[in-house]
Write an enzyme that holds these catalytic residues in place. Structure first.
Site, short mmCIF file in Angstrom:
data_model
loop_
_atom_site.label_atom_id
_atom_site.label_comp_id
_atom_site.label_asym_id
_atom_site.label_seq_id
_atom_site.Cartn_x
_atom_site.Cartn_y
_atom_site.Cartn_z
CB ILE A 486 -0.96 -0.07 1.06
CG1 ILE A 486 -0.32 -0.32 2.65
CG2 ILE A 486 -1.96 -1.10 1.00
CD1 ILE A 486 -1.22 -0.11 3.77
N GLY A 489 6.60 -0.25 0.66
CA GLY A 489 7.87 -0.70 0.39
C GLY A 489 7.70 -2.42 0.60
CB ALA A 527 -1.56 -4.15 13.54
CB SER A 528 3.01 -0.97 12.30
OG SER A 528 2.47 0.34 11.97
CB THR A 531 8.57 -5.07 8.32
OG1 THR A 531 8.12 -4.18 7.55
CG2 THR A 531 9.71 -5.26 8.27
CB ALA A 734 12.97 -6.02 10.98
N GLY A 736 8.16 -3.20 13.16
CA GLY A 736 7.28 -2.38 12.25
C GLY A 736 7.64 -0.85 12.63
CD GLU A 739 -0.65 1.37 12.40
OE1 GLU A 739 -1.56 2.03 13.02
OE2 GLU A 739 -0.07 0.59 12.92
#
Length: 786
Positions: A486, A489, A527-528, A531, A734, A736, A739
């Site tokens: 969206i 990336g 909700a980030s 990733t 990692a 997220g 947001e």
């Protein structure tokens, strides 16, 4: 970490070429031939009304009208977290714009014309348009059957009221915490509703074919969740999950607005009434404003207990959320915000009430930040005021109380690894905190604002991600996932993760957009967490494929599997530097043996990830127990503004955001998130606001009256700072961050205005007009005091 070849590098976006060439197709671009039908919606003009009668006869007389559908055909409830919504309004319409009926016709123009001819007889009722009215004794019950609604076990609706969910958080001994305080401060802040403003409006096409297969093409952040909710809602028609297919092409912006199910269920339902013909439902810009999810408004009432040295002893936070007519998704915003409403601070005694309230405004739902931006505006503004009254530096006040790894969270868990204090130091240094700058123009004032922020992924404890990975003959790779690109990336980062594991460059990896028949399960792109979660699934799929590759080579060529590794599209050996077997030679065909037989075959990897340590079950009176949040991403932000003392107009010379998102997988993409997120956040502070009249009608459902920023409004300088304290269970460490980059925008602006002008504004948006009026009121007050 220095050995990474693709992780931590700014790889070129894998979806860049298809988008800049115009080859990317969105829902409205898809061709369905001359048999495509179009639906137009008959909408309620009233915020609250009883539907007495629907007469479609005049519409049906128009040539080319195929069908008129009402709630009688679909008396079915649906919802993600609570089943409180119908496909079409049944006996009551509960907000202006709610779908009461639909006309299906052979052209969009004819469908719209016919929709105006459908006569609906209403008994208009007095609407409930704010939380204060909704919570009064004797207030009209917007959902009298609330006590019967199906909902998730971590929701606590209160039947015979307008309270759809009540999240209570109690930590330590709040009463004693306030008794132990040297000072107690109270204040109230308000935040209005906001629109997502994606450039692509919502759209969906449904086809129920003659084999009774339902396919929906939708601009969606949630294809698998939509499939599930369609199957649940339409089960009375004999439709099962295996009968439903959702295809998600490219999406032109989401920000939470295209998560879950809103208008998409209309395309799914209407298709079942015209079997064999596809039906398109495409929202206008106005409908995009008033009949999709909106960011909920909130009234935040706070009380803070502190020692004279700035140590926080207790916090009471009462959040009253205007969730609108249906809360099937929005109630989870209220839930998530309530669990984290202390912000990233170690506060020993906490009393939080986060209350989800029905009103007769459009349904609230997910929006980038998921409630954190809203409560942080008041909290961080109050902290600045408290620091000022105690004679303390605002940054020092935050540093003193900021949470650290291992500190106890509001619900009893422990804080994950965090570089919050490092973010504070680096952001303060970058903004030259403590150095006051004076404008050469006496009409201009310069001020600085500071804020911390945090956010956890708001998701069910069993939210899962899966991935398939398959090799092609030339050792290129296709990855099948169902999370959505969206703009953040996502496709590129997934390619980088697989590339790192398999030694194949990202340029040879395609990541496919979702089709629920073909791509494996993903909860939602919200909700980030993508990733982190989907990244783990892709990494696991790549590891699975790599294990197959190395075992095949070991078995076929009699080499120790532990001596083998993949690099530069080859299998190599630590024991034989001359050995280098190209992947393309065997990942499909296998390795031929001396006797003409083959070992191996097509390599297909499978990966899955679900956080098995998470639990949403806890004491409903305190929220203690369980682990509802898998981790927090934290950071600090600061801004310098120049404000006109007469007009209130603001210019932003510089804004800084420091964030600890664990290992940075792609620096350029992350810089883009900081720029885009901060600009979106600043827009909600300085320009945006949904305005309703006293009958519940939205007054500014267009980009003329609903202001959003342009390129001319971008700050002169945006400085991203990345702190990397790796997440132990994240892919390559990692977490997220999608947001988080907009969450601190409101308090840094509000605090900078107070620093520049000495006025505290406690309601959003903070427009130039509001600043000018606040200055006028402050001047009048000073005059009275003299």
């Amino acid at each position: 970490m220095a050995d990474h070849k693709y992780i931590g590098k700014s790889a070129v976006r894998v979806d860049g070429k298809v988008k800049i060439t115009g080859a990317a197709q969105y829902v409205d671009d898809l061709e369905f031939g001359p048999g495509l039908l179009y639906a137009a919606i008959v909408e309620s003009p009233h915020a609250y009304a009883r539907i007495k009668k629907i007469d479609p006869s005049a519409a049906l007389k128009l040539e080319g009208v195929v069908k008129v559908v009402t709630g009688k055909e679909f008396p079915y409830r649906f919802g993600l977290y609570m089943h409180d919504r119908y496909v079409f309004a049944q006996d009551h319409a509960r907000f202006v714009g709610e779908q009461v009926a639909a006309v299906i016709a052979r052209t969009p123009e004819l469908a719209k014309k016919a929709a105006k001819l459908v006569k609906v007889d209403y008994e208009v009722l007095k609407p409930v348009l704010d939380v204060e009215t909704a919570l009064r004794d004797g207030a009209p019950l917007i959902h009298p059957e609330l006590g019967k609604y199906q909902h998730v076990p971590w929701f606590f609706p209160e039947k015979d009221t307008n309270i759809a969910h009540f999240r209570k958080v109690r930590k330590g001994e709040p009463l004693k915490g306030f008794e132990d305080a040297d000072e107690v401060f109270e204040d109230t802040y308000t935040v209005p509703r906001y629109a997502h403003c994606s450039i692509e409006t919502h759209g969906a096409v449904g086809l129920f074919d003659h084999s009774r297969r339902l396919t929906v093409w939708a601009a969606s952040q949630s294809p698998h969740t939509q499939r599930h909710l369609f199957a649940e809602a339409l089960a009375p028609l004999g439709i099962t999950h295996n009968d439903v297919r959702v295809i998600a092409p490219f999406v032109g912006g989401g920000f939470g607005g295209k998560a879950g199910v809103s208008m998409e269920i209309l395309a799914a339902s209407l298709a079942t009434t015209v079997q064999g013909s596809p039906v398109k439902v495409l929202w206008s810009r106005a409908q995009e404003f008033y009949n999709t999810y909106q960011r909920q408004g909130v009234v935040a009432k706070m009380r803070l207990g502190v020692k004279k040295d700035g140590t926080i002893t207790a916090l009471e936070q009462k959040l009253y959320w205007d969730a609108g007519a249906y809360v099937e998704y929005g109630a989870n915003v209220v839930n998530a915000a309530g669990l984290s409403a202390t912000g990233p601070y170690n506060i020993p005694n906490v009393h939080i009430d986060s209350v989800c309230v029905y009103t007769n405004l459009p349904p609230g739902g997910p929006y980038r930040g998921f409630g954190y931006s809203e409560f942080l505006f008041g909290l961080e503004s109050l902290f600045n005021e408290v620091a000022k009254k105690l004679g303390l530096d605002p940054v020092e006040f935050r540093r003193k109380n900021a949470i650290r790894e291992g500190d106890i969270l509001n619900y009893g868990g422990k804080m994950n690894p965090s570089g919050l204090h490092e973010c504070i130091e680096k952001v303060a240094r970058e903004i030259d905190w403590g150095k006051k700058r004076v404008s050469s123009d006496p009409k201009k004032a310069i001020g600085k604002g500071f804020s911390l922020f945090w956010k956890a992924p708001a998701m069910p404890p069993n939210a899962a991600s899966t991935a398939f990975l398959k090799f092609n003959e030339d050792a290129s790779i296709n990855i099948l996932v169902s999370a959505m690109e969206i703009g953040q990336g996502f496709l590129t980062v997934m390619a980088q993760i697989a590339a790192e594991v398999l030694g194949v460059p990202p340029t040879k990896i395609r990541v496919e957009t979702p089709d629920t028949d073909r791509n494996p399960y993903e909860w939602q792109t919200v909700a980030s967490h993508i990733t982190w979660s989907t990244g783990n699934a892709v990494k696991n799929a790549a590891l699975d494929a790599r294990e197959q590759i190395l075992k095949t080579v070991s078995r076929a060529l009699d080499r120790k599997v532990e001596s083998l590794y993949v690099e530069d599209e080859k299998v190599k050996s630590r024991e034989d530097a001359a050995f280098a077997l190209p992947l393309r030679d065997f990942v499909i065909n296998g390795i031929m043996m001396k006797d003409g037989t083959f070992r191996g075959g097509p390599v297909v990897g499978r990966g899955m990830f679900m956080p098995e340590f998470a639990s949403a079950l806890s004491d409903p009176k305190t929220s203690q127990g369980g682990k509802p949040n898998v981790h927090y991403t934290v950071g600090a932000s600061a801004i310098e503004i120049e404000v006109d003392r007469e007009t209130g107009k603001i210019r932003i010379p510089k804004v800084v955001l420091g964030v600890d998102c664990g290992k940075v997988l792609n620096p350029e993409l992350l810089k883009g998130q900081v720029t885009g997120g901060m600009l979106q956040g600043l827009a909600t502070v300085l320009y945006e606001e949904m305005r309703f009249d006293d009958k519940g009608r939205l007054l500014n459902a267009n980009f003329t009256d609903y202001k959003i920023p342009t390129a001319m409004d971008v700050p002169d300088e945006i400085v991203p700072i990345f702190v990397e304290h790796e997440q132990p269970d994240g892919p390559f460490g990692a977490r997220g961050v999608g947001e988080h980059t907009m969450i601190p925008a409101a308090p840094i602006i509000a605090n900078a205005i107070e620093d520049a002008l000495g006025v505290r504004i406690k309601s959003m948006p903070i427009t130039a007009e509001k600043i000018a009026l606040a200055l006028k009121e402050a001047a009048a007050l000073r005059k009275e005091e003299k």
